[in-house]
Design an enzyme around this catalytic site. Structure first.
Site, PDB file in Angstrom:
ATOM      1  CB  THR A 203     -27.165  69.576 -35.234  1.00 14.64           C
ATOM      2  OG1 THR A 203     -27.529  69.963 -35.847  1.00 14.64           O
ATOM      3  CG2 THR A 203     -26.007  68.543 -35.788  1.00 14.64           C
TER       4      THR A 203
ATOM      5  CE  LYS B 220     -27.637  70.232 -38.919  1.00 15.50           C
ATOM      6  NZ  LYS B 220     -26.420  71.787 -38.101  1.00 15.50           N
TER       7      LYS B 220
ATOM      8  CB  THR C 163     -23.327  73.189 -40.352  1.00 19.75           C
ATOM      9  OG1 THR C 163     -22.152  73.697 -39.020  1.00 19.75           O
ATOM     10  CG2 THR C 163     -22.638  72.354 -41.340  1.00 19.75           C
TER      11      THR C 163
ATOM     12  CD  GLU D 147     -28.337  76.406 -31.526  1.00 22.24           C
ATOM     13  OE1 GLU D 147     -27.573  75.507 -32.226  1.00 22.24           O
ATOM     14  OE2 GLU D 147     -27.806  77.534 -31.426  1.00 22.24           O
TER      15      GLU D 147
ATOM     16  CG  ASN E 274     -25.470  78.000 -28.895  1.00 20.61           C
ATOM     17  OD1 ASN E 274     -24.634  77.504 -30.336  1.00 20.61           O
ATOM     18  ND2 ASN E 274     -26.271  78.529 -29.477  1.00 20.61           N
TER      19      ASN E 274
ATOM     20  CB  THR F 205     -20.333  70.373 -21.640  1.00 23.87           C
ATOM     21  OG1 THR F 205     -20.884  71.521 -21.283  1.00 23.87           O
ATOM     22  CG2 THR F 205     -18.991  70.620 -21.915  1.00 23.87           C
TER      23      THR F 205
END
Length: 403
Positions: free
Chosen positions: A153, A179, A193, A275, A398, A403
């Site tokens: 993702t 992942k 996740t 991230e 995040n 969006t």
């Protein structure tokens, strides 16, 4: 990223991925892991009381089959979580469709999902592409690579790990694919996740598989954190096809160690791809009253925004470590704490070490990976834990995720 070698892909499995139209990027987002015959299975899942629909179905199916899995169906781009009865129906429809395509029982299908929470899963998209994907799956490294890519993702790189050993003159292969990048603080039970699938071609009974898996996750996936958020979808599945011909019983030390190494490698890869991450910290906690107390200290440090932002700026602010140790809930004596950044002594007997060189400590923290050792002098408890810094990029990712 680990090198993918075809000779390390366990026998008895086929793989493939395709585009179902779930990812806004238009990339592959639906993948299959198919066992030639029903494989023995063990799985662990998130401790989050809000858990995704596929996890409920997975638990039902494993109970119904006594720990057998023929097809693993993984979609990315939609978590199928917080979708009520529609989410459960979608997971069951995925199982029914896979059963028709592969001629197995619906209970032998293991659905997994990752992506945005609270959005209904358009399961009809998965069902539509499944027959075509079934004709494309294969057993070589390229097909394994397709799964590694399709399950991502916000991840930037694929994550794989491999091992092999011999048992009674027969080769045993272990391969893992996973992942995870954000929403990473797995609390897997029993005991972004994170999804992990570990495969072996050894013949191992489900009960023994469960023991091996629980031991492996306790030193790997339950010892990492990017942001302290426990996902609704965390899953680790271990499958044994038996196609390699080697039989492994419970208590095999060599297999146990190989599995732990594979899981630890994958766990560290997940942290490194967190991230916005610019630094990975290995926390080595020693001298605690118990291993559980050592873990309390590690998690208090790993989840502190003050500490993580200091690491982002390469700031050797060790006082923030002391504060976290103090509120961790572990039994401590503040006057007996020692801290090192790598080989650099930072804190002695709870106070600033005379030899502390702040410039050298600052330079040390500029490394992409560094180690922090803490000695509590309270007992024999210890743990190793991997975590990350907290950067502006993490906030940006995040802030705009859905969006």
């Amino acid at each position: 990223m680990s090198d993918i070698s075809s000779f390390l892909i366990p026998k008895g499995f086929r793989f493939g991925a395709t585009k179902a139209g779930l990812k806004a990027s238009g990339r592959a987002d639906f993948s299959l892991i198919v066992a030639d015959e029903p494989a023995n299975a063990a799985a662990v899942f998130t401790a989050n009381k809000v858990s995704a629909a596929p996890l409920a179905i997975d638990k039902e199916n494993l109970r119904a089959t006594g720990g057998k899995v023929r097809v693993v169906a993984i979609n990315a781009g939609n978590a199928n979580c917080a979708a009520g009865q529609a989410g459960l129906d979608a997971a069951r429809e995925t199982c029914a469709a896979a059963a028709l395509v592969f001629g197995c029982k619906a209970e032998e299908v293991f659905p997994s999902s990752t992506g945005v929470i609270g959005v209904p899963l358009p399961v009809e998209k998965l069902i539509a592409v499944m027959p075509g994907l079934a004709h494309q799956i294969g057993a070589d490294s390229d097909h394994f690579h397709q799964v590694a890519q399709a399950i991502l993702t916000t991840d930037l790189v694929e994550k794989t790990a491999f091992a092999r050993l011999e048992r009674d003159g027969k080769e045993v292969r272990i391969a893992a694919v996973g992942k995870g990048s954000g929403m990473i603080h797995p609390q897997l039970v029993p005991h972004a996740t994170m999804l992990v699938y570990v495969l072996t071609d050894a013949e191992i009974e489900p009960a023994a598989l469960g023991g091996y898996l629980r031991g492996a996750i306790d030193v790997s996936f339950n010892r990492i954190s990017v942001d302290g958020d426990t996902s609704t979808n965390d899953t680790v599945l271990l499958l044994a096809s038996g196609a390699g011909g080697a039989k492994i019983a419970a208590g095999d030390a060599e297999f146990d160690e190989a599995l732990r190494q594979v899981c630890t490698s994958l766990a560290k890869q997940i942290v490194a791809d967190g991230e916005g991450v610019t630094h990975v910290a290995e926390l080595r906690i020693d001298g605690a009253v118990s291993d559980a107390d050592a873990l309390k200290v590690a998690k208090a440090i790993a989840h502190s925004p003050l500490i993580k932002t200091a690491w982002a700026g390469c700031d050797p602010n060790w006082g923030r470590l002391m504060a976290a140790i103090g509120y961790s809930g572990a039994e401590i004596d503040p006057n007996q704490i020692d801290i090192w950044f790598g080989d650099l002594r930072i804190c002695r007997d709870g106070g600033r070490a005379e030899e502390l060189d702040e410039a050298a400590a600052h330079e040390y923290l500029k490394q992409s990976e560094f180690s922090i050792s803490i000695q509590l002098h309270q007992g024999e408890g210890k743990c190793v834990f991997w975590t990350t810094d907290l950067t502006k990029e993490y906030v940006a990712i995040n802030a705009d995720y859905s969006t």
